[in-house]
Motif scaffolding. Structure first.
Motif, PDB file in Angstrom:
ATOM      1  N   PHE A 367      -0.106   0.003   6.937  1.00 43.80           N
ATOM      2  CA  PHE A 367       1.473   0.843   7.072  1.00 43.80           C
ATOM      3  C   PHE A 367       2.233   0.965   5.905  1.00 43.80           C
ATOM      4  CE2 PHE A 367       5.949   0.256   8.613  1.00 43.80           C
ATOM      5  CZ  PHE A 367       6.132   1.439   9.382  1.00 43.80           C
ATOM      6  N   LYS A 368       2.247  -0.131   5.238  1.00 50.10           N
ATOM      7  CA  LYS A 368       3.050  -0.271   3.772  1.00 50.10           C
ATOM      8  C   LYS A 368       2.412   0.818   3.023  1.00 50.10           C
ATOM      9  CE  LYS A 368       5.673  -4.266   3.882  1.00 50.10           C
ATOM     10  NZ  LYS A 368       6.136  -5.507   3.066  1.00 50.10           N
ATOM     11  N   ILE A 369       1.162   0.938   3.000  1.00 46.30           N
ATOM     12  CA  ILE A 369       0.469   1.785   2.110  1.00 46.30           C
ATOM     13  C   ILE A 369       0.787   3.241   2.362  1.00 46.30           C
ATOM     14  CG2 ILE A 369      -2.073   2.575   1.243  1.00 46.30           C
ATOM     15  CD1 ILE A 369      -2.980  -0.269   1.711  1.00 46.30           C
ATOM     16  N   GLN A 370       0.601   3.461   3.686  1.00 50.15           N
ATOM     17  CA  GLN A 370       0.865   4.619   4.077  1.00 50.15           C
ATOM     18  C   GLN A 370       2.185   5.456   3.797  1.00 50.15           C
ATOM     19  OE1 GLN A 370      -0.039   4.739   8.203  1.00 50.15           O
ATOM     20  NE2 GLN A 370      -2.043   4.532   7.921  1.00 50.15           N
ATOM     21  N   ARG A 371       3.177   4.310   3.973  1.00 52.98           N
ATOM     22  CA  ARG A 371       4.643   4.706   3.540  1.00 52.98           C
ATOM     23  C   ARG A 371       5.174   5.078   2.302  1.00 52.98           C
ATOM     24  NH1 ARG A 371       8.746   1.192   4.804  1.00 52.98           N
ATOM     25  NH2 ARG A 371      10.391   2.954   4.932  1.00 52.98           N
ATOM     26  N   ALA A 372       4.564   4.018   1.233  1.00 52.15           N
ATOM     27  CA  ALA A 372       4.589   4.132  -0.031  1.00 52.15           C
ATOM     28  C   ALA A 372       3.844   5.286  -0.440  1.00 52.15           C
ATOM     29  CB  ALA A 372       4.135   2.894  -0.757  1.00 52.15           C
ATOM     30  N   LEU A 373       2.749   5.744  -0.133  1.00 48.76           N
ATOM     31  CA  LEU A 373       1.987   6.999  -0.794  1.00 48.76           C
ATOM     32  C   LEU A 373       2.850   8.157  -0.026  1.00 48.76           C
ATOM     33  CD1 LEU A 373      -1.892   6.226   0.106  1.00 48.76           C
ATOM     34  CD2 LEU A 373      -0.767   6.209  -1.844  1.00 48.76           C
ATOM     35  N   LYS A 375       6.077   7.980   0.205  1.00 51.27           N
ATOM     36  CA  LYS A 375       7.265   8.073  -0.376  1.00 51.27           C
ATOM     37  C   LYS A 375       7.148   8.614  -2.006  1.00 51.27           C
ATOM     38  CE  LYS A 375      10.320   4.722  -2.162  1.00 51.27           C
ATOM     39  NZ  LYS A 375      10.904   3.085  -2.038  1.00 51.27           N
ATOM     40  N   TYR A 376       6.010   8.315  -2.654  1.00 51.29           N
ATOM     41  CA  TYR A 376       5.576   8.608  -4.193  1.00 51.29           C
ATOM     42  C   TYR A 376       4.962   9.867  -4.333  1.00 51.29           C
ATOM     43  CZ  TYR A 376       7.885   4.156  -4.881  1.00 51.29           C
ATOM     44  OH  TYR A 376       8.486   2.892  -4.836  1.00 51.29           O
ATOM     45  N   ASN A 377       4.447  10.547  -3.263  1.00 49.58           N
ATOM     46  CA  ASN A 377       4.010  11.734  -3.110  1.00 49.58           C
ATOM     47  C   ASN A 377       2.764  11.857  -3.974  1.00 49.58           C
ATOM     48  OD1 ASN A 377       3.594  14.414  -2.028  1.00 49.58           O
ATOM     49  ND2 ASN A 377       4.643  15.103  -3.476  1.00 49.58           N
ATOM     50  N   ASN A 378       1.861  10.819  -4.052  1.00 46.85           N
ATOM     51  CA  ASN A 378       0.647  10.644  -5.105  1.00 46.85           C
ATOM     52  C   ASN A 378       0.984  11.022  -6.450  1.00 46.85           C
ATOM     53  OD1 ASN A 378      -1.088   9.548  -2.994  1.00 46.85           O
ATOM     54  ND2 ASN A 378      -1.078  11.754  -1.971  1.00 46.85           N
ATOM     55  N   GLY A 379       2.102  10.773  -6.838  1.00 44.84           N
ATOM     56  CA  GLY A 379       2.568  10.992  -8.311  1.00 44.84           C
ATOM     57  C   GLY A 379       1.740  10.509  -9.464  1.00 44.84           C
ATOM     58  N   PRO A 380       1.925  10.521 -10.630  1.00 41.16           N
ATOM     59  CA  PRO A 380       0.918   9.880 -11.629  1.00 41.16           C
ATOM     60  C   PRO A 380       1.259   8.615 -11.875  1.00 41.16           C
ATOM     61  CG  PRO A 380       3.009  11.236 -12.615  1.00 41.16           C
ATOM     62  CD  PRO A 380       2.917  11.543 -11.164  1.00 41.16           C
ATOM     63  N   VAL A 386       2.719   1.971  -5.466  1.00 34.24           N
ATOM     64  CA  VAL A 386       2.425   1.536  -4.209  1.00 34.24           C
ATOM     65  C   VAL A 386       1.995   0.122  -4.224  1.00 34.24           C
ATOM     66  CG1 VAL A 386       0.564   1.988  -2.414  1.00 34.24           C
ATOM     67  CG2 VAL A 386       1.723   3.796  -3.537  1.00 34.24           C
ATOM     68  N   LEU A 387       1.203  -0.324  -5.297  1.00 32.99           N
ATOM     69  CA  LEU A 387       1.050  -1.748  -5.419  1.00 32.99           C
ATOM     70  C   LEU A 387       1.975  -2.616  -5.340  1.00 32.99           C
ATOM     71  CD1 LEU A 387      -1.792  -3.201  -5.713  1.00 32.99           C
ATOM     72  CD2 LEU A 387      -1.873  -3.001  -8.068  1.00 32.99           C
ATOM     73  N   GLU A 388       2.979  -2.288  -5.990  1.00 30.72           N
ATOM     74  CA  GLU A 388       4.138  -3.076  -6.238  1.00 30.72           C
ATOM     75  C   GLU A 388       4.862  -3.536  -4.772  1.00 30.72           C
ATOM     76  OE1 GLU A 388       8.690  -3.197  -8.419  1.00 30.72           O
ATOM     77  OE2 GLU A 388       6.862  -1.777  -8.943  1.00 30.72           O
ATOM     78  N   GLU A 389       4.925  -2.305  -4.068  1.00 30.88           N
ATOM     79  CA  GLU A 389       5.468  -2.389  -2.567  1.00 30.88           C
ATOM     80  C   GLU A 389       4.441  -3.368  -1.605  1.00 30.88           C
ATOM     81  OE1 GLU A 389       6.867   0.961  -0.533  1.00 30.88           O
ATOM     82  OE2 GLU A 389       8.131   1.491  -2.520  1.00 30.88           O
ATOM     83  N   VAL A 390       3.260  -3.205  -1.821  1.00 29.88           N
ATOM     84  CA  VAL A 390       2.396  -3.801  -0.721  1.00 29.88           C
ATOM     85  C   VAL A 390       1.828  -5.408  -1.417  1.00 29.88           C
ATOM     86  CG1 VAL A 390       1.335  -1.500   0.019  1.00 29.88           C
ATOM     87  CG2 VAL A 390       0.108  -3.160  -1.676  1.00 29.88           C
ATOM     88  N   LEU A 391       2.242  -5.752  -2.473  1.00 32.18           N
ATOM     89  CA  LEU A 391       1.963  -6.893  -3.020  1.00 32.18           C
ATOM     90  C   LEU A 391       2.707  -8.129  -2.139  1.00 32.18           C
ATOM     91  CD1 LEU A 391       1.593  -6.688  -6.930  1.00 32.18           C
ATOM     92  CD2 LEU A 391      -0.087  -7.024  -5.061  1.00 32.18           C
ATOM     93  N   PRO A 392       3.951  -8.168  -1.882  1.00 33.06           N
ATOM     94  CA  PRO A 392       4.579  -9.096  -1.108  1.00 33.06           C
ATOM     95  C   PRO A 392       3.848  -9.306   0.227  1.00 33.06           C
ATOM     96  CG  PRO A 392       6.086  -7.766  -2.117  1.00 33.06           C
ATOM     97  CD  PRO A 392       4.895  -7.347  -2.438  1.00 33.06           C
ATOM     98  N   ALA A 393       3.149  -8.169   0.728  1.00 38.46           N
ATOM     99  CA  ALA A 393       2.869  -8.171   2.038  1.00 38.46           C
ATOM    100  C   ALA A 393       1.548  -8.989   2.063  1.00 38.46           C
ATOM    101  CB  ALA A 393       2.418  -6.875   2.947  1.00 38.46           C
TER     102      ALA A 393
END
Length: 601
Positions: A367-373, A375-380, A386-393
Motif C-alpha cells: 500500500f505504501k509503495i503504491q502511494r509513493a509511486l 506521489k513521485y510519478n516514477n521520476g528519476p 519510495v524506498l525511504e517511505e517504505v523502510l520504516p514499515a
C-alpha cells in the motif's frame, strides 16, 4: 491483601473463575501441551511468551515477567486494586462481593457506576424519541434509507436528540439527576446560553466500552449543520483514544474469525454487523492509538483497515496502521472501488463482494509503495524516495519470513535486487535501533543468570526445589515438615512463600499456588510465577525431594559445626578444659554425620 472481603468469598470466586476462560476474553490462547500460550497483553512482543497453566491457575510472561493468578491478571488488565479485581470476577461468576473498599476506591467506583447509569438512561431516552416522536421522523427516514433494520436499531441503541436546548436536561432532572452530574459526563455543556444539552437535532449512537457499559455518545447531524459528527467531550469516563465503537459486540466474532476490520464511521460498522460481519469496529473518526492497538491485540493480530478512499481517509489509514504494525500486528488496507465507504459498498454490492475485497486487502508495505509511486510519478529519484517511505514499515514487521517476503516485493516493484533493499533496511535499522535489549531477551538473560547463581549454592537450590515440589503436590508438605521442623528456609523469598503455603495447607484451600500468590508482594508474585511455569525437574520426584532434604540437613550440620568452632575458640580462651573436650567430641560426631555416618548419642 484481600482488604475487607472475607477469605471464603475470595476462595469461592477463585474456584469458579477458571483462569484460561477468563484470560481468553482478553488474549487469544493456543494449547501447548499442558499449558496455553499467547501474545502478552502487557508488553510488545513478536513471539508469544505469555503462558497460562490451568492446573495451577497461574500465568507468567517470559518477556516482561508479569505473573500471578486470575486476580492479578484482572488487576493488571484493568488497572484495579485487589478488592476491585475480586469484585469484577465475582460479577463474572455470579458471586456477590460485599463493599469493603477504602473510602477513595469506594468514591471512584460510585462515580463510575453513576456515570454509566446516567449514560444508559440517556441512551433509553434518545431511543424513545427516535422510535416514538414525530420530531424524529426525518431520522427514522434516514435510517430506513440506509437499510438499517429494527433489530440493529435496538441492538446498537440508536436514538435521536431533539432540537430543544434543554429537553434531555429536564428529563434527567425529573429522574433526580442534577446538572453537575450531567456536566461531568458531558451530556450538557456550559456556555453563553447558560447550561444546555450538548446534543441537539442529531441521530445518536451510544458508545460502549469493551464490557458493554455506555461511556459516551456520538451524534450525527441530519441537515447541513456542523460539525457533521459530534462526540462526547473527553471526560474522566470517556476517551476516544481508548475506545473502539462496537468492540463489545465484536469481541467474540473477532476471536472466532481471527481478524478485525476497522472502519471510520458508526454506520459502516453497523452495516457490517447487519450483513453478518460482526468482527467489525470503528475508530470514532480519530487516528488509531496504541491503546486501540492493545485493545485489539487481546483478540487478534490480523487487522484490516477500511477507511473512506478520500485523501483524509488514506492519511488516517497510514497513521493508524503504522502504530498497529509497530505494536506487532499484521496489517492490511482495504481500498474500496469507486471511492465508496464500507456502508455504501455493502448496500450496493452485497456481502460476497465485501468478503472478496477483504480477502484481497493490500499489505501495508505494498500500500505504501503504491502511494509513493503515485506521489513521485516514477521520476528519476523515485526509487530512493519510495524506498525511504517504505523502510520504516519494513523495519517494524515482527516476523522474519514476512519481512523477507516484503523485501522481495519492494525489490520487484522498484526494479532492483533483494540485496539492495536488504542492505538499505539494515542501514536504516542500525541507525534507529534502540540501545536497550528487547524485553524477552532480557528475560532469558536474567533467567540464565538466576539459574547459574542458584546452581552455585546447592543449599539455596534445594530450598527453591522444595518450594517447587511442595506447590506441585501438597503431599510433599508432610514429608518436608516431618524431616525439617519449623520454617527452616534461609532465603527470604522461600521463607515467606513457605509460611504462606503452610497457612493455605492448614486451611485446606484448593489451588495452593493461586492462594499463596494473593499474599505476596509484586516482586515475589513474579518470582513464584516464573518458578511454577517451568516443568518439574527429574523423573523421580520423591528421590529428588529426599536429596533436597538431605542437602538442607547437611547445610544445617555445617552451620552447627561453624558455631561449635566459634564456641571452641571461646572455651580455649577461657581455659575451660571440660568444655573444650565436650565441644571437640560434638565436632567429631558432626563430622562423622557429614561423612555419611550416623549421629552418635
Amino acid at each position: 491483601m484481600g482488604g475487607f472481603i472475607p477469605e471464603e468469598i475470595v476462595e469461592n470466586i477463585r474456584l469458579r473463575a477458571d483462569i484460561v476462560q477468563i484470560i481468553s476474553d482478553y488474549v487469544t490462547l493456543q494449547k501447548k501441551g499442558r499449558n496455553y500460550m499467547g501474545h502478552c497483553p502487557f508488553h510488545q512482543e513478536s513471539d508469544p511468551s505469555f503462558t497460562v497453566t490451568p492446573d495451577k491457575q497461574i500465568f507468567y510472561c517470559f518477556g516482561c515477567h508479569a505473573g500471578g493468578n486470575v486476580f492479578k491478571f484482572i488487576m493488571l488488565q484493568h488497572n484495579l486494586s485487589f478488592p476491585e479485581a475480586v469484585k469484577m470476577l465475582g460479577e463474572k461468576v455470579g458471586i456477590a462481593v460485599p463493599d469493603g473498599y477504602s473510602p477513595q476506591v469506594r468514591e471512584r467506583l460510585r462515580r463510575e457506576e453513576k456515570a454509566w447509569k446516567i449514560n444508559n438512561l440517556a441512551k433509553d431516552f434518545f431511543q424513545s424519541i427516535l422510535l416514538q416522536h414525530s420530531e424524529a421522523a426525518a431520522a427514522r427516514e434516514y435510517i430506513h434509507g440506509r437499510g438499517i433494520n429494527a433489530n440493529i436499531i435496538k441492538d446498537f441503541g440508536l436514538g435521536y436528540a431533539p432540537a430543544s436546548w434543554d429537553t434531555l436536561m429536564k428529563f434527567m432532572q425529573s429522574k433526580g439527576i442534577g446538572v453537575s452530574d450531567l456536566l461531568k459526563v458531558g451530556l450538557v455543556v456550559s456556555g453563553d446560553r447558560g447550561v444546555y444539552d450538548r446534543f441537539r437535532s442529531r441521530l445518536m449512537f451510544p458508545i460502549a466500552d469493551a464490557r458493554g457499559r455506555v461511556v459516551g455518545f456520538g451524534g450525527r447531524v441530519l441537515g447541513d449543520g456542523l460539525p457533521k459528527y459530534l462526540n462526547t467531550a473527553e471526560t474522566d469516563f470517556f476517551s476516544k483514544g481508548k475506545i473502539l465503537y462496537g468492540l463489545d459486540r465484536a469481541r467474540q466474532a473477532i476471536r472466532e474469525m481471527r481478524y478485525v476490520v476497522i472502519t471510520e464511521g458508526y454506520m459502516d460498522t453497523i452495516a457490517a454487523h447487519q450483513y453478518g460481519m460482526a468482527n467489525t469496529v470503528a475508530s470514532l473518526g480519530t487516528s488509531l492509538t496504541k491503546e486501540h492497538g492493545r485493545l485489539l491485540m487481546n483478540y487478534t493480530r490480523e487487522v484490516i483497515i477500511a477507511y473512506d478512499a478520500d485523501a483524509a481517509g488514506v492519511a488516517a489509514a497510514v497513521r493508524g496502521l503504522d502504530i498497529l504494525q509497530e505494536l506487532g500486528c499484521r496489517v492490511r488496507v482495504l481500498s474500496l472501488p469507486e471511492g465508496k465507504d464500507p456502508d455504501e459498498f455493502l448496500r450496493a454490492r452485497g456481502l460476497d463482494q465485501w468478503k472478496r475485497q477483504v480477502e484481497n486487502a493490500t499489505p501495508l508495505v505494498e500500500f505504501k509503495i503504491q502511494r509513493a509511486l503515485a506521489k513521485y510519478n516514477n521520476g528519476p529519484l523515485a526509487r530512493d524516495a519510495v524506498l525511504e517511505e517504505v523502510l520504516p514499515a519494513l523495519a517494524a514487521m515482527p516476523g522474519e519470513l514476512e519481512k523477507n517476503e516484503a523485501i522481495r516485493l519492494v525489490a520487484a516493484r522498484l526494479f532492483t535486487s533483494y540485496h539492495v533493499v536488504a542492505e538499505q533496511l539494515q542501514k536504516f535499522s542500525n541507525s534507529n535501533r534502540k540501545k536497550t535489549t528487547k524485553p524477552d531477551k532480557i528475560a532469558k538473560i536474567k533467567h540464565n543468570i538466576n539459574n547459574k547463581r542458584i546452581a552455585n549454592d546447592f543449599g539455596k537450590k534445594a530450598e527453591y526445589g522444595l518450594i517447587r515440589f511442595i506447590l506441585e503436590d501438597n503431599k510433599v508438605i508432610d514429608l518436608v515438615a516431618g524431616a525439617l521442623p519449623g520454617n527452616f528456609f534461609q532465603d527470604d523469598f522461600c521463607r515467606e512463600v513457605y509460611a504462606k503455603i503452610i497457612d493455605a495447607y492448614n486451611r485446606s484451600y484448593a489451588h495452593t499456588s493461586s492462594v499463596v500468590l494473593d499474599h505476596l508482594d509484586e516482586e515475589y508474585q513474579k518470582k513464584l510465577s516464573a518458578m511454577l511455569i517451568e516443568p518439574v525437574p527429574g523423573e523421580n520426584p520423591e528421590l529428588i525431594v529426599k536429596g533436597y532434604i538431605n542437602a538442607i540437613k547437611k547445610r544445617q550440620l555445617l552451620e552447627h559445626r561453624r558455631q561449635l568452632q566459634d564456641a571452641l575458640a571461646g572455651a580455649e580462651k577461657a581455659g575451660d578444659y571440660n568444655e573444650i573436650i565436650r565441644i571437640l567430641q560434638e565436632i567429631g560426631f558432626t563430622d562423622q554425620t557429614l561423612k555419611g555416618g550416623e549421629m552418635l548419642q
